[in-house]
Enzyme design. Sequence first.
Site, mmCIF file in Angstrom:
data_model
loop_
_atom_site.group_PDB
_atom_site.id
_atom_site.type_symbol
_atom_site.label_atom_id
_atom_site.label_comp_id
_atom_site.label_asym_id
_atom_site.label_seq_id
_atom_site.Cartn_x
_atom_site.Cartn_y
_atom_site.Cartn_z
ATOM 1 N N GLU A 95 -0.355 3.123 -6.153
ATOM 2 C CA GLU A 95 0.998 2.881 -5.658
ATOM 3 C C GLU A 95 1.048 1.465 -5.083
ATOM 4 O O GLU A 95 1.443 0.555 -5.763
ATOM 5 C CB GLU A 95 1.396 3.938 -4.623
ATOM 6 C CG GLU A 95 2.837 3.792 -4.193
ATOM 7 C CD GLU A 95 3.539 5.117 -3.931
ATOM 8 O OE1 GLU A 95 2.918 6.169 -4.059
ATOM 9 O OE2 GLU A 95 4.727 5.079 -3.604
ATOM 10 N N GLU A 154 -0.219 8.723 6.493
ATOM 11 C CA GLU A 154 1.118 8.783 5.893
ATOM 12 C C GLU A 154 1.921 9.976 6.414
ATOM 13 O O GLU A 154 3.111 9.880 6.657
ATOM 14 C CB GLU A 154 0.963 8.917 4.379
ATOM 15 C CG GLU A 154 2.250 9.124 3.615
ATOM 16 C CD GLU A 154 2.047 9.088 2.108
ATOM 17 O OE1 GLU A 154 0.933 9.418 1.648
ATOM 18 O OE2 GLU A 154 2.989 8.716 1.395
#
Length: 766
Positions: free
Chosen positions: A361, A639
């Site tokens: 990502e 996260e």
Amino acid sequence: MIENPLRGSQWIGSPNFGGPRTSEPPPHFRKEFHLDSPAKRATLYVTALGVYECEINGQRIGDDVFAPGWTDYHKTVYFQTFEIEPLLKVGDNAIGAILGEGWYCGYIAWENRQGYGDRPKLLLRLVIELADGSHQEVVSDTSWKTRTGPILEAGFLMGEAYDARRELGAWSHPSYDESAWQSVEILKLGSDPQLLPQIGPSIRRMGEIKPIAVHKIAYWRGPIFIYDLGQNFAGRVRIKVRAAEGRTVRLRHAEMLNPDGGIFTENLRQARADDSYVCVGNDEESWEPRFTFHGFRYVEVTGLLRDDFFELVGIVLHSDMGETGHFACSNPLLNQLQSNILWSQKSNFLDVPTDCPQRDERLGWTGDAQVFIRTACFNMDGQAFFRKWMQDVRDGQQPNGAIPCVIPHINIHKVFDDDGGPAWSDATIICPWTIYLCYGDIMILKEHYSSMQRYHEFLLKHRCIGLIRSHPDIEGWLGYGDWLALDGSGDDRGSTPPDLIGTAFLAFITELLARIARILGQDEDGQRYSNLHHEIRDAFRDRFIGPDGLMLSKTQTSTVLALQFNLLTENSRAAAAEELISLIEKNAWHLGTGFVGTPYLLGVLEESGHLETAYRLLEQETFPSWLFPVKNGATTIWERWDAWTVENGFQNPSMNSFNHYAYGAVGAWMYSRVAGIELDLENPGYRHIIFRPRPGGTLTWAEGRLKLKAGYVGIRWEMKEDMLSLSLTVPIGSCATLDLPEGYLLEPANQRLEPGNYTFTAVRQQ
Ligand code: BGC
């Protein structure tokens, strides 16, 4: 118009190139040239599509890593300039370059390779002024030669493979036999990017980390060694090895370990994060990959035999921005939290502010950057870094004015109409505004103003019904909601209504635009945006506030946004804050906010008179909280609040990064309220500092420092019974005001503090 310093040079590349799923070894390029007299001055202008390293006569030029960085290469490419006369000599010289695929044609995110072009390309011009007064130039053109070397594969996500037996010897020295080298190809670009001198800080090797432990797992094919570097970070390792010729050392990288002691790699998704080195078999060999980086704490090493010598050290990579902040207090867990925030910033500030450094990502998610920017600018000097990124944002702006969800824009998430949605694309207004506040930088507002206006028009035209943004009747993308909020919905977007978030942020950015317009002397615009802001606020009230003056939606984030953005009527603010407290209480004194609500939560509590609840959340050690990961050994910000829990172990690995700075946005509150360094909206750039310490919770002392251009802002407080002692430093070029917590009195009463050092003792009134 300044003349293009790269004029006369041509984009060159290797005739060989890979495909969407196959890479090609990084090509080397070389060219010899002769100087009849000594160089008085030699300036090298160089850039690449891809990433490059240059050498002259066997010496590396500069210490940049992954230059020229990541931009939308169809629109903007930065070049670097080096003064290199000491490296030249009278007689024969050679210049060389190695190109990696980097962001240009390597794998990006979950996409294939070749996002911007099929192969890396080099553009270079060396201008030499000789002692005899004449000029000589070396440019990239058809006269250059190319071939591959010891690097067999190199990409950010997959890793680097190096076979030391294939080294090319003195390839960037003169008088080298290049008979086995091919001619380069001149490559035409499909677009005509602007070539600009680099404006952001370079990525560099910023530190080394020694392993704190190694453990060995017996395996039938040979031992597996797991090195623990003790810190999650972005970078790679340098190894030293002594082993037989042809022995291949394999290095796999991971953030966490599985319960069996092996590395946990599932959360890397398609990123192989796998480097390998094939030994020549001489004495000790040393190697560090050139064109890759990983997000990791652990390295699994395989391929060694019992008698082989092996050592590794971690190499920390990030944009060289300079650390500017310091925060510490009497709760060691909060100090570890501060360290985790800083490390997540380092790990994700490699030319672009990214979400994470490990999985497939690593994108410039606008929302993440927006929520974290204020904290980022305490920890490090973010002015040039964000100025560069705002240019990327402008490059990514669509013809209709939309700002995509990730910047530099890549063609993913096309379905979303290229609008990143509330709190994400709004970075286009919030980020320049924050840079203006933190550095007093009006330029960034000027440069970006018309882009902000076009974006705002786009929202009103295409993303609103009435003045309700992300209205459920709008077709298409309504946004990421309160991303990853654990508020009972079971959906990653949380349960705060998208139109509530959308309209609250529309009100906020419209108010910012009104301020920005006035700062830029555009008073008419300013008035128009102010009026509009009031209309949006009214529309918000009509739709989201009940007859009791409280929010109809009962999530923590709904009330936090309404309070933060001043959307409630004055007389319902206190009741709304009480309601927020009861929501928190119902959640057993835990937060329930996601990416959108979390950054504002503690500030809203404190400003509505609930400082103790703010501290209760900040110091909460059980899940979900900031300190739960800290208690469980985290060295970076996770996260998700539930990235790992005692009951469930690892969250679903398809989206579970252990190095994501978004929730680290609480750092700004720690600097500005726990320590007490606040700025003044009317005198940005800390020209007027407001010392606003708000002691609370278990804390008995706290301190903060912030480096400005002219010196340090500093504060330290200590609390003993009813006495609050303070040491303050006001740097040259600033003045300050001390804003004491409620109930404290100071003799003489509050005064304006000129540059200097001060100590005060304030006493709590009974
Ligand atoms: C990223 C985020 C980002 C989000 C969008 C994720 O995949 O890692 O941090 O903001 O998508 O909702």
